[in-house]
Scaffold this active site. Structure first.
Site, PDB file in Angstrom:
ATOM      1  N   SER A 299     -31.511  65.985  -7.769  1.00  0.00           N
ATOM      2  CA  SER A 299     -32.946  65.736  -7.825  1.00  0.00           C
ATOM      3  C   SER A 299     -33.269  64.358  -8.383  1.00  0.00           C
ATOM      4  CB  SER A 299     -33.613  66.857  -8.628  1.00  0.00           C
ATOM      5  OG  SER A 299     -35.009  66.813  -8.518  1.00  0.00           O
ATOM      6  N   ASP A 310     -29.489  51.684  -2.633  1.00  0.00           N
ATOM      7  CA  ASP A 310     -30.115  51.055  -1.465  1.00  0.00           C
ATOM      8  C   ASP A 310     -30.444  49.591  -1.709  1.00  0.00           C
ATOM      9  OD1 ASP A 310     -29.904  53.449  -0.179  1.00  0.00           O
ATOM     10  OD2 ASP A 310     -32.027  53.654   0.294  1.00  0.00           O
ATOM     11  N   LYS A 324     -30.306  67.727  -3.610  1.00  0.00           N
ATOM     12  CA  LYS A 324     -31.652  68.308  -3.699  1.00  0.00           C
ATOM     13  C   LYS A 324     -32.672  67.199  -3.453  1.00  0.00           C
ATOM     14  CE  LYS A 324     -34.924  70.736  -6.651  1.00  0.00           C
ATOM     15  NZ  LYS A 324     -35.962  69.678  -6.578  1.00  0.00           N
TER      16      LYS A 324
END
Length: 461
Positions: A299, A310, A324
């Site tokens: 999460s 990224d 998740k």
């Protein structure tokens, strides 16, 4: 995110009074677009409710029956939607503030059993030896089969000093494991830090509650002071961090980013989509960062790891995370607790949904040699294995995310990273950092980046 008004209380009150139809119920059916079909289904619910009230072998409490029906409706959607009665809702609010009573474990539900996502550091469960992936089958000798996740959690919580017996089924162990654990007030130290070998800062985040980001800033400040201006890199340890508050994940990511998107969420309606962007200011001041993850990183942990990966702000090391990638909104129902409802998926800056797939590390490093056997056997303890897990929509409703750019690390550095501990290496001991193979490889990587020429150091950032 816009919250719709909920009418569960009104519908429940109508059925509790033995009324199966009325203006409010009919209006609710029309508003949802189901019209006649929804009206017939509500009649079905009312018929079943009345049969239970009239014919069940023992008298049934109307509130319990309605709450059980609501719980069944929500838990049938996905593993993370649920109903909280007023007491459970209060407990949840206390927990997000960083203090609660119980054992100290983050759990989900799988095939009727309670599955441990992660024990929280320095809590009764962690000290008793509870591990990620354990299946809790009995509480005080009673099977958890038939209990909702909330009911099981409620039984595990309790006053400080009281004990509970839990029975665990663990992969690779033939017999069930019986543990007697004494409950305590759980005040998890969500941020732990220390200086490794004088020049590498180690920061561990154990969860994301209201104290996390402030604790991270204090840790960074103190590490700089301890290193005397000679800090060469940061290890951000998110292993077995089950997540928590979305806003804290955004703030922690923002602390390491100067600009760009951190995370976005997409809901059922396009107008409910949201996006969070970084503001200027990197608390690590361009130092190289390694993020450690494992299958217990879930999460909010995955939001941070995905954002820094990224943007190539950090190198992600370890093994694939839990997966998740959904957002739960807590919707209070005045006088009746609240519901926790999955309302959106979240996406990393490149547009990746990690729901059910997890964050893949840039450099895979196993914690133990036994992990290699589990990988070879395709053993999984992740979101995708949970019953009713939300599907991943990568490449379906949304365009597939582009591949990430290369790491551009100094030549030969990645090859020097050891994928698993050497044969005969000392077993992991949390009190001895030198036995933590993943941490030691992260330190070696940071030292290699720091030793590289300036141009390669900038590329590695």
């Amino acid at each position: 995110m816009r919250r719709r008004s909920m009418t569960f209380a009104a519908v429940g009150a109508a059925f509790a009074a033995g009324v199966v139809a009325g203006p409010m119920v009919a209006a609710w059916a029309q508003d949802t677009g189901g019209r006649a079909e929804t009206y017939r289904l509500l009649n079905l619910f009312g018929d079943v409710f009345e049969r239970v009230r009239a014919e069940y072998v023992e008298p049934v409490n109307d509130r319990d029956a309605i709450e059980n029906a609501i719980q069944g409706m929500l838990t049938g959607l996905d593993p993370h939607s649920s109903y909280m009665n007023p007491r459970m809702y209060r407990d949840m609010q206390v927990q997000t503030r960083g203090e609660f009573g119980g054992l100290g474990i983050e759990v989900s539900q799988e095939n009727g059993y309670i599955k441990v996502i992660s024990p929280i550091d320095d809590t009764p469960a962690a000290r008793a030896g509870v591990k990620p992936g354990d299946l809790i089958t009995h509480l005080n000798g009673n099977s958890v089969q038939g209990l909702s996740l909330q009911e099981a959690v409620e039984q595990m919580r309790g006053e400080r000093g009281t004990a509970i017996r839990i029975t665990i089924r663990r992969e690779g162990t033939e017999r069930p494991i019986e543990l007697s654990i004494t409950r305590d007030v759980i005040r998890p130290q969500v941020v732990r830090f220390r200086l490794e070998a004088g020049d590498i800062g180690y920061i561990r985040l154990t969860s994301f509650n209201e104290q996390t980001e402030a604790g991270l800033r204090r840790a960074m400040q103190q590490l700089r002071q301890q290193a005397g201006g000679n800090l060469k890199g940061i290890v951000l340890d998110l292993r077995n961090n089950p997540g928590g508050l979305l806003d804290q994940a955004v703030q922690v990511s923002d602390d390491f980013l100067d600009q760009g998107e951190i995370v976005s969420t997409r809901a059922r309606r396009p107008e409910d989509a949201q996006r969070w962007n970084a503001r200027g200011g990197d608390i690590a001041q361009n130092l190289p960062v390694v993020v450690l993850i494992n299958s217990g990183s879930a999460s909010a942990s995955e939001i941070v790891a995905g954002a820094l990966q990224d943007h190539r702000r950090a190198i992600v090391m370890g093994v694939k995370s839990f997966g998740k990638g959904s957002v739960q909104t807590v919707m209070p129902i005045p006088g009746n607790g609240a519901i926790r409802l999955t309302t959106a998926r979240y996406y990393t800056p490149s547009g990746r949904s990690i729901q059910g797939t997890g964050i893949e590390p840039d450099i895979e490093v196993l914690a133990t040699r036994e992990d290699a056997q589990q990988v070879a056997a395709a053993r999984r303890d992740r979101e995708a294995d949970l019953r009713h897990a939300l599907r991943n929509d990568n490449g379906r409703e949304t365009p597939a995310a582009p591949p990430l750019p290369p790491l551009n690390l100094p030549a030969g550095l990645t090859e020097r990273i050891q994928r698993m501990p050497a044969e005969g290496a000392a077993a992991f001991d949390p009190t001895k950092p030198e036995t933590d193979h993943q941490l030691q490889q992260a330190i070696q990587l940071l030292r290699g980046i720091a030793a590289a020429p300036n141009g390669q150091r900038r590329a590695a950032r």
